[in-house]
Design a protein around this motif. Structure first.
Motif, PDB file in Angstrom:
ATOM      1  N   LEU A  68       0.847  -1.201   0.000  1.00 33.94           N
ATOM      2  CA  LEU A  68       0.000   0.000   0.000  1.00 33.94           C
ATOM      3  C   LEU A  68       0.879   1.247   0.000  1.00 33.94           C
ATOM      4  CD1 LEU A  68      -2.678  -1.266   2.516  1.00 33.94           C
ATOM      5  CD2 LEU A  68      -3.224  -0.351   0.252  1.00 33.94           C
ATOM      6  N   GLU A  69       1.885   1.249   0.865  1.00 34.64           N
ATOM      7  CA  GLU A  69       2.759   2.420   0.991  1.00 34.64           C
ATOM      8  C   GLU A  69       3.568   2.659  -0.294  1.00 34.64           C
ATOM      9  OE1 GLU A  69       5.489   2.209   4.285  1.00 34.64           O
ATOM     10  OE2 GLU A  69       6.310   4.195   3.838  1.00 34.64           O
ATOM     11  N   GLU A  70       4.106   1.542  -0.839  1.00 34.06           N
ATOM     12  CA  GLU A  70       5.034   1.721  -1.966  1.00 34.06           C
ATOM     13  C   GLU A  70       4.344   1.798  -3.318  1.00 34.06           C
ATOM     14  OE1 GLU A  70       7.908  -1.417  -1.602  1.00 34.06           O
ATOM     15  OE2 GLU A  70       8.715  -0.570   0.256  1.00 34.06           O
ATOM     16  N   THR A  71       3.199   1.154  -3.459  1.00 31.94           N
ATOM     17  CA  THR A  71       2.582   1.075  -4.799  1.00 31.94           C
ATOM     18  C   THR A  71       1.146   1.599  -4.853  1.00 31.94           C
ATOM     19  OG1 THR A  71       3.910  -0.907  -5.121  1.00 31.94           O
ATOM     20  CG2 THR A  71       2.209  -0.497  -6.738  1.00 31.94           C
ATOM     21  N   TYR A  72       0.244   0.923  -4.137  1.00 37.77           N
ATOM     22  CA  TYR A  72      -1.178   1.220  -4.375  1.00 37.77           C
ATOM     23  C   TYR A  72      -1.531   2.682  -4.054  1.00 37.77           C
ATOM     24  CZ  TYR A  72      -1.856  -3.918  -4.390  1.00 37.77           C
ATOM     25  OH  TYR A  72      -1.791  -5.259  -4.644  1.00 37.77           O
ATOM     26  N   LEU A  73      -1.081   3.174  -2.901  1.00 35.34           N
ATOM     27  CA  LEU A  73      -1.531   4.518  -2.510  1.00 35.34           C
ATOM     28  C   LEU A  73      -0.921   5.612  -3.384  1.00 35.34           C
ATOM     29  CD1 LEU A  73      -1.881   4.383   1.393  1.00 35.34           C
ATOM     30  CD2 LEU A  73      -3.370   3.503  -0.390  1.00 35.34           C
ATOM     31  N   PRO A  74       0.420   5.621  -3.573  1.00 35.38           N
ATOM     32  CA  PRO A  74       0.951   6.684  -4.433  1.00 35.38           C
ATOM     33  C   PRO A  74       0.358   6.629  -5.839  1.00 35.38           C
ATOM     34  CG  PRO A  74       2.726   5.257  -3.576  1.00 35.38           C
ATOM     35  CD  PRO A  74       1.459   4.785  -2.977  1.00 35.38           C
ATOM     36  N   GLU A  75       0.138   5.413  -6.358  1.00 34.71           N
ATOM     37  CA  GLU A  75      -0.351   5.331  -7.743  1.00 34.71           C
ATOM     38  C   GLU A  75      -1.809   5.769  -7.869  1.00 34.71           C
ATOM     39  OE1 GLU A  75       0.730   1.906 -10.048  1.00 34.71           O
ATOM     40  OE2 GLU A  75       2.782   1.949  -9.284  1.00 34.71           O
ATOM     41  N   GLU A  86     -12.044  -0.145 -11.390  1.00 34.47           N
ATOM     42  CA  GLU A  86     -10.912  -0.003 -12.326  1.00 34.47           C
ATOM     43  C   GLU A  86      -9.576  -0.288 -11.641  1.00 34.47           C
ATOM     44  OE1 GLU A  86     -11.191   3.690 -14.672  1.00 34.47           O
ATOM     45  OE2 GLU A  86     -13.359   3.437 -14.486  1.00 34.47           O
ATOM     46  N   ILE A  87      -9.515  -0.206 -10.326  1.00 37.29           N
ATOM     47  CA  ILE A  87      -8.218  -0.473  -9.672  1.00 37.29           C
ATOM     48  C   ILE A  87      -7.779  -1.928  -9.898  1.00 37.29           C
ATOM     49  CG2 ILE A  87      -8.580   1.290  -7.897  1.00 37.29           C
ATOM     50  CD1 ILE A  87      -8.591  -0.948  -5.835  1.00 37.29           C
ATOM     51  N   HIS A  88      -8.730  -2.798 -10.207  1.00 43.29           N
ATOM     52  CA  HIS A  88      -8.339  -4.194 -10.471  1.00 43.29           C
ATOM     53  C   HIS A  88      -7.619  -4.324 -11.817  1.00 43.29           C
ATOM     54  CE1 HIS A  88     -10.310  -5.483  -6.844  1.00 43.29           C
ATOM     55  NE2 HIS A  88     -11.340  -4.721  -7.174  1.00 43.29           N
TER      56      HIS A  88
END
Ligand SMILES: O=C(O)CCC(=O)C1=CC=C[C@@H](O)[C@@H]1C(=O)O
Length: 373
Positions: A68-75, A86-88
């Motif tokens: 979450l910290e490194e990928t999902y949230l910033p992106e 659409e996040i899938h």
């Protein structure tokens, strides 16, 4: 949809008792709450239900936090999208529980913006007004089990799931089923029996149980195709939980030589996108589905309460009062089943407010990211 700010809270909820299963025990619930905020001032909440150790599935709290910290949230802060599903497409090979928590927060916001209930809106279905409580009893002494069953009966519960393992033996279960004919019992072994133990499972078939959940320690569901002994005069449905983390494994259930069921948990299935597809699949293929739980806070559990109010649930869900596990829950009003029944909240989004005072009180670490757009 655009997200202006996301905050991830590491929450520690003290539990009232030690919840023991065949694979692990829990007396403090570490969980991740995600809050997404839109430019128009609305916010949505979701919960990541991974545990700190991999006793249930391989995804741990630390794995979820990291991705979450490194990928999902910033992106996600960089994206413009029209629907949370659409996040899938954005995130392939996801960690299911981390992605589910983010997806659920986005869906809460999306449906609050539409002023519609999340689960009723997603499934385009009217939810039942009330749902019954199904109770789960962790492993404890025989005397304590009997005391707890008596208390549950007094509080209106009619379906009880017992956590079992090979060490517990079948005598206690047989005695309980005989002593409490008014109760529908289910068993959950959390994959603690070997395939060669199938005669024990067969012995339990005589008891008229609602289901036996995850009996076998297997790597792949296909191993069960060989268990043809269980197809001969065997009538208890075998229910799957941690063995089914995606739709591909769900499809294998239709090939097994006995009746199957699915315990539905949003986090394990990777979000409501897959959960909705899983429920539709079960409905089409006559697989009994019903709703599980993860000793989670009300932010995730309230969605499961609403899933339990969809048509076709095969039995009462593993859904208990907020006060069963915790002194204070993170939602208002808290989850409660007076006389064994809960009125299903159908307000916008998750249907209830988050208790931000409690969230603050139990937060031990947090991380906020803001969009630079
Ligand atoms: O939240 C509840 O009331 C029940 C939770 C529960 O039974 C489980 C939660 C998490 C891991 C598992 O051992 C177990 C389950 O298998 O469903």
């Amino acid at each position: 949809m655009r997200i202006e700010k996301i905050t991830m809270f590491h929450v520690q909820l003290p539990m009232k008792f030690n919840f023991k299963t065949a694979k692990g025990s829990l007396n403090l619930r570490d969980t991740i709450i995600i809050k997404v905020e839109s430019p128009n001032g609305l916010s949505g909440f979701g919960e990541v239900v991974a545990f700190t150790t991999p006793f249930y599935t391989s995804e741990t709290f630390a794995d979820s936090w990291k991705i979450l910290e490194e990928t999902y949230l910033p992106e996600i802060l960089q994206k413009d999208f029209s629907h949370p599903f659409e996040i899938h497409e954005f995130f392939r090979n996801p960690l299911p529980m981390a992605l589910a928590g983010l997806e659920n927060a986005l869906l809460d916001l999306y449906f609050k913006e539409k002023n519609e209930n999340l689960i009723a809106g997603l499934f385009q279905e009217k939810l039942a007004d009330k749902i019954p409580r199904g109770a789960v009893l962790g492993q404890m002494s025989d005397a304590q089990t009997i005391k707890e069953i008596d208390q549950l009966i007094n509080s209106g519960v009619k379906r009880i799931k017992l956590k079992i393992s090979p060490q517990i033996g079948t005598d206690l279960i047989k005695n309980l089923v005989k002593s409490y004919p008014q109760i529908t019992f289910a068993l959950d072994a959390n994959r603690s029996f070997q395939l060669t133990d199938w005669p024990v499972i067969k012995e339990l078939d005589q008891l008229g149980l609602a289901c036996i959940e995850e009996p076998f320690d297997i790597k792949d569901l296909s191993e069960l195709k060989l268990l043809t002994e269980l197809s001969v005069n065997f009538s208890t449905p075998i229910c799957f939980d941690e063995s089914v983390q995606d739709l591909e494994s769900l499809k294998i259930l239709t090939e097994l030589p006995f009746q199957t069921m699915l315990n539905v948990k949003i986090g394990r299935l990777g979000g409501l996108y897959q959960t909705q597809k899983a429920i539709e699949f079960c409905r089409q293929h006559q697989i009994g589905f019903w709703i599980g739980s993860m000793v989670e806070s009300g932010i995730s559990k309230i969605l499961h309460v609403q899933l339990a109010a969809l048509s076709g649930n095969a039995m009462a869900g593993d859904l208990s009062d907020s006060k069963h596990y915790f002194d204070i829950d993170l939602i208002q009003p808290e989850i409660a089943f007076p006389n064994g029944w809960m009125t299903v909240p159908t307000g916008a989004g998750i249907g209830l407010s988050v208790n931000e005072v409690a969230l603050d009180r139990y937060t031990v670490n947090k991380l906020s990211l803001t969009s630079l757009k």
